[in-house]
Design a protein around this motif. Structure first.
Motif, PDB file in Angstrom:
ATOM      1  N   SER A  79      -8.009  -1.109   6.463  1.00  0.00           N
ATOM      2  CA  SER A  79      -8.356  -0.135   6.611  1.00  0.00           C
ATOM      3  C   SER A  79      -8.702   0.062   4.888  1.00  0.00           C
ATOM      4  O   SER A  79      -9.490   1.145   4.820  1.00  0.00           O
ATOM      5  CB  SER A  79      -8.445   0.392   7.797  1.00  0.00           C
ATOM      6  OG  SER A  79      -8.788  -0.136   8.848  1.00  0.00           O
ATOM      7  N   PRO A  80      -7.542   0.218   4.964  1.00  0.00           N
ATOM      8  CA  PRO A  80      -6.943   1.359   3.800  1.00  0.00           C
ATOM      9  C   PRO A  80      -7.758   1.133   2.834  1.00  0.00           C
ATOM     10  O   PRO A  80      -8.171   1.470   1.138  1.00  0.00           O
ATOM     11  CB  PRO A  80      -5.603   0.788   2.798  1.00  0.00           C
ATOM     12  CG  PRO A  80      -5.101  -0.519   4.053  1.00  0.00           C
ATOM     13  CD  PRO A  80      -6.257   0.001   5.534  1.00  0.00           C
ATOM     14  N   ARG A 130     -10.328   3.550  -0.220  1.00  0.00           N
ATOM     15  CA  ARG A 130     -10.370   2.452  -2.104  1.00  0.00           C
ATOM     16  C   ARG A 130     -12.136   1.719  -2.313  1.00  0.00           C
ATOM     17  O   ARG A 130     -12.436   2.001  -3.612  1.00  0.00           O
ATOM     18  CB  ARG A 130      -9.768   1.266  -2.180  1.00  0.00           C
ATOM     19  CG  ARG A 130      -7.760   1.580  -1.993  1.00  0.00           C
ATOM     20  CD  ARG A 130      -7.216   0.165  -2.257  1.00  0.00           C
ATOM     21  NE  ARG A 130      -5.724   1.004  -2.239  1.00  0.00           N
ATOM     22  CZ  ARG A 130      -5.044   1.624  -2.975  1.00  0.00           C
ATOM     23  NH1 ARG A 130      -5.682   1.449  -4.411  1.00  0.00           N
ATOM     24  NH2 ARG A 130      -3.443   1.156  -3.564  1.00  0.00           N
ATOM     25  N   TRP A 140      -1.003   7.164   2.274  1.00  0.00           N
ATOM     26  CA  TRP A 140      -1.125   7.505   2.201  1.00  0.00           C
ATOM     27  C   TRP A 140      -2.901   6.699   2.239  1.00  0.00           C
ATOM     28  O   TRP A 140      -3.821   7.153   3.354  1.00  0.00           O
ATOM     29  CB  TRP A 140      -2.096   8.494   0.778  1.00  0.00           C
ATOM     30  CG  TRP A 140      -3.127   8.980   1.262  1.00  0.00           C
ATOM     31  CD1 TRP A 140      -2.527  10.740   1.936  1.00  0.00           C
ATOM     32  CD2 TRP A 140      -4.175   9.347   0.418  1.00  0.00           C
ATOM     33  NE1 TRP A 140      -4.495  11.250   1.609  1.00  0.00           N
ATOM     34  CE2 TRP A 140      -5.310  10.396   0.686  1.00  0.00           C
ATOM     35  CE3 TRP A 140      -5.047   8.387  -0.354  1.00  0.00           C
ATOM     36  CZ2 TRP A 140      -6.642  10.220  -0.240  1.00  0.00           C
ATOM     37  CZ3 TRP A 140      -6.227   7.905  -0.585  1.00  0.00           C
ATOM     38  CH2 TRP A 140      -6.768   9.215  -0.010  1.00  0.00           C
ATOM     39  N   TYR A 141      -2.788   5.842   1.894  1.00  0.00           N
ATOM     40  CA  TYR A 141      -4.354   4.731   1.958  1.00  0.00           C
ATOM     41  C   TYR A 141      -4.225   4.274   3.884  1.00  0.00           C
ATOM     42  O   TYR A 141      -5.217   4.016   3.881  1.00  0.00           O
ATOM     43  CB  TYR A 141      -4.194   3.772   0.989  1.00  0.00           C
ATOM     44  CG  TYR A 141      -4.724   4.471   0.315  1.00  0.00           C
ATOM     45  CD1 TYR A 141      -6.323   4.473  -0.627  1.00  0.00           C
ATOM     46  CD2 TYR A 141      -4.086   4.435  -1.146  1.00  0.00           C
ATOM     47  CE1 TYR A 141      -6.808   4.682  -1.750  1.00  0.00           C
ATOM     48  CE2 TYR A 141      -4.938   5.051  -2.916  1.00  0.00           C
ATOM     49  CZ  TYR A 141      -6.261   5.091  -3.007  1.00  0.00           C
ATOM     50  OH  TYR A 141      -6.865   5.228  -4.418  1.00  0.00           O
ATOM     51  N   ASN A 142      -2.950   3.457   3.862  1.00  0.00           N
ATOM     52  CA  ASN A 142      -3.064   3.397   5.117  1.00  0.00           C
ATOM     53  C   ASN A 142      -2.471   4.005   6.042  1.00  0.00           C
ATOM     54  O   ASN A 142      -3.803   3.623   7.186  1.00  0.00           O
ATOM     55  CB  ASN A 142      -1.365   1.709   4.973  1.00  0.00           C
ATOM     56  CG  ASN A 142      -1.674   1.186   6.165  1.00  0.00           C
ATOM     57  OD1 ASN A 142      -1.868  -0.225   5.881  1.00  0.00           O
ATOM     58  ND2 ASN A 142      -0.727   1.594   7.159  1.00  0.00           N
ATOM     59  N   GLU A 182       0.763  -0.723   0.074  1.00  0.00           N
ATOM     60  CA  GLU A 182       0.117   0.107   0.098  1.00  0.00           C
ATOM     61  C   GLU A 182       1.351   1.098   0.110  1.00  0.00           C
ATOM     62  O   GLU A 182       1.869   1.693   0.232  1.00  0.00           O
ATOM     63  CB  GLU A 182      -0.632   0.507   1.292  1.00  0.00           C
ATOM     64  CG  GLU A 182      -2.380  -0.413   1.183  1.00  0.00           C
ATOM     65  CD  GLU A 182      -2.673   0.912   0.229  1.00  0.00           C
ATOM     66  OE1 GLU A 182      -2.256   1.030  -0.661  1.00  0.00           O
ATOM     67  OE2 GLU A 182      -3.813   0.683  -0.053  1.00  0.00           O
ATOM     68  N   ARG A 222       1.014  -2.790   4.286  1.00  0.00           N
ATOM     69  CA  ARG A 222      -0.749  -2.763   4.857  1.00  0.00           C
ATOM     70  C   ARG A 222      -0.552  -3.578   5.974  1.00  0.00           C
ATOM     71  O   ARG A 222      -0.470  -4.059   5.943  1.00  0.00           O
ATOM     72  CB  ARG A 222      -2.226  -2.824   4.245  1.00  0.00           C
ATOM     73  CG  ARG A 222      -2.564  -3.970   3.864  1.00  0.00           C
ATOM     74  CD  ARG A 222      -3.375  -4.221   3.607  1.00  0.00           C
ATOM     75  NE  ARG A 222      -3.986  -5.939   3.003  1.00  0.00           N
ATOM     76  CZ  ARG A 222      -4.971  -6.011   2.678  1.00  0.00           C
ATOM     77  NH1 ARG A 222      -5.837  -5.551   1.638  1.00  0.00           N
ATOM     78  NH2 ARG A 222      -5.281  -7.740   2.440  1.00  0.00           N
ATOM     79  N   LEU A 224      -6.646   7.795   6.931  1.00  0.00           N
ATOM     80  CA  LEU A 224      -7.624   7.429   7.350  1.00  0.00           C
ATOM     81  C   LEU A 224      -7.395   8.145   8.866  1.00  0.00           C
ATOM     82  O   LEU A 224      -7.606   7.833  10.068  1.00  0.00           O
ATOM     83  CB  LEU A 224      -7.035   5.578   8.165  1.00  0.00           C
ATOM     84  CG  LEU A 224      -7.743   4.805   6.993  1.00  0.00           C
ATOM     85  CD1 LEU A 224      -6.631   3.345   7.139  1.00  0.00           C
ATOM     86  CD2 LEU A 224      -8.543   4.227   6.897  1.00  0.00           C
TER      87      LEU A 224
END
Ligand code: PHE
Length: 342
Positions: free
Chosen positions: A174-175, A179, A140-142, A137, A170, A146
């Motif tokens: 949660s990421p 998405r 930013w997503y991980n 990942e 990850r 969040l």
């Protein structure tokens, strides 16, 4: 004995002998034929040899030549048959019906896989679909999307496995909330099973790679009541009539947040080794999706609300089977897996 009589006798022995050797169905029959024809004491070849003595001298060479011929042929016929009958049993062995049947080895699903599939089945009934996301990942997503502050301790390299070139493995599922929210418009009800990674020691209660299952529900008018009702229903389906309790908690991406415990199924709540004397098993973290997460994913947080949860199916497998050491789940030791196979 005249030469003619002698040659007739030699012909008969040759004919009978070839028939006996070539037709011997098994080793016992072949051995019986060998004794009858080539046997040193009473074999017919021996008798034929002795018969040479009574042949007139002038005829002896012709008789002797024929004798040698017959003996050579029968010896060869016997030899040729030995290999052919060796593989065959003297008589077919009768089936021994008292023998225990040969035990068949059955494969079985891993206990964690079974828990994951049961959880998926419960949430499917409740209208959820299954979603997946990448294990490698971006930060930013991980974390960022969040609502983790940049200096949050989880972002620290002590807890997270970073990849060369900026990505990471990850640390939770949660990421995939983010998405999913980016990709689909509400109403959303997804269940996200997957592997996550943390920089942990591999010991009796930690592993650097483990499973999580995330749940996400986003729609207009979703409240904490929906979270509690759904998760209670889930606990009832997975653990029977067990009681649940919600404790206040904290996650950057949910507000308010709550941990859900289920009454220990091993002791029924009185306290045992599996629940460490508390009577409760911690099952999952949950909460109302933080408006900052909805906004980061491009969802209007004035219009939509939602709730989410994350849980570890290994922990459920461990308490269900009272497994003393998490590493057993990673060993693939069939002696253990067989004990709890269903
Ligand atoms: N991602 C959290 C964890 O790994 C669990 C969680 C998921 C909590 C969703 C709340 C909502 O611990």
């Amino acid at each position: 004995m005249t030469l003619q009589e002698y040659l007739a006798e030699a012909d008969a022995i040759e004919r009978d002998g070839l028939a006996a050797f070539n037709g011997a169905a098994n080793a016992d029959a072949l051995e019986a034929a060998r004794i009858a024809l080539l046997g040193d004491r009473q074999g017919r070849i021996k008798a034929l040899q002795e018969g040479l003595r009574s042949i007139p001298s002038a005829d002896k060479p012709a008789a002797g030549k024929r004798f040698n011929e017959v003996r050579t042929r029968l010896t060869a016929a016997h030899g040729a048959r030995v290999g052919a009958v060796a593989a065959r049993p003297a008589s077919p062995a009768p089936d021994d019906l008292s023998l225990p049947p040969r035990r068949r080895w059955h494969g079985a699903k891993h206990p964690v896989t079974r828990v994951v599939e049961e959880i998926e089945a419960v949430f499917r009934e409740l209208g959820f679909t299954i979603a997946q996301g990448p294990e490698a990942e971006s930060e930013w997503y991980n974390f960022g999307a969040l609502n983790f502050p940049p200096n949050h301790p989880a972002v620290d390299a002590h807890d997270t496995l970073y990849l060369e070139g900026g990505g990471l493995l990850r640390t939770h599922t949660s990421p995939v909330q983010v998405r999913t929210l980016q990709r689909y418009a509400p109403p959303i009800r997804v269940l996200i099973p997957g592997t996550v990674y943390r920089r942990d020691f591999f010991d009796a209660s930690h592993a650097p790679a483990f499973h999580q299952i995330e749940g996400l529900c986003v729609d207009e008018g979703i409240s904490f009541v929906d979270l509690k009702a759904t998760l209670n229903r889930f606990a009832e389906r997975l653990f029977g009539a067990a009681r649940t309790r919600f404790r206040p908690s904290y996650f950057p991406f949910t507000e308010p947040s709550a941990e859900m415990d289920v009454q220990c199924g091993v002791c029924g709540g009185s306290g045992c080794a599996v629940c460490k004397g508390t009577g409760w098993i911690e099952i999952l973290g949950s909460g109302m999706v933080h408006p900052a997460v909805l906004e980061a994913a491009g969802v209007d947080s004035e219009r939509y609300t939602g709730w989410a949860f994350g849980m570890g199916p290994s922990r459920i497998a461990i308490s269900r089977h009272a497994i003393p050491d998490i590493r057993i789940l990673y060993d693939s030791d069939v002696r253990f897996l067989e004990q709890i196979a269903e």
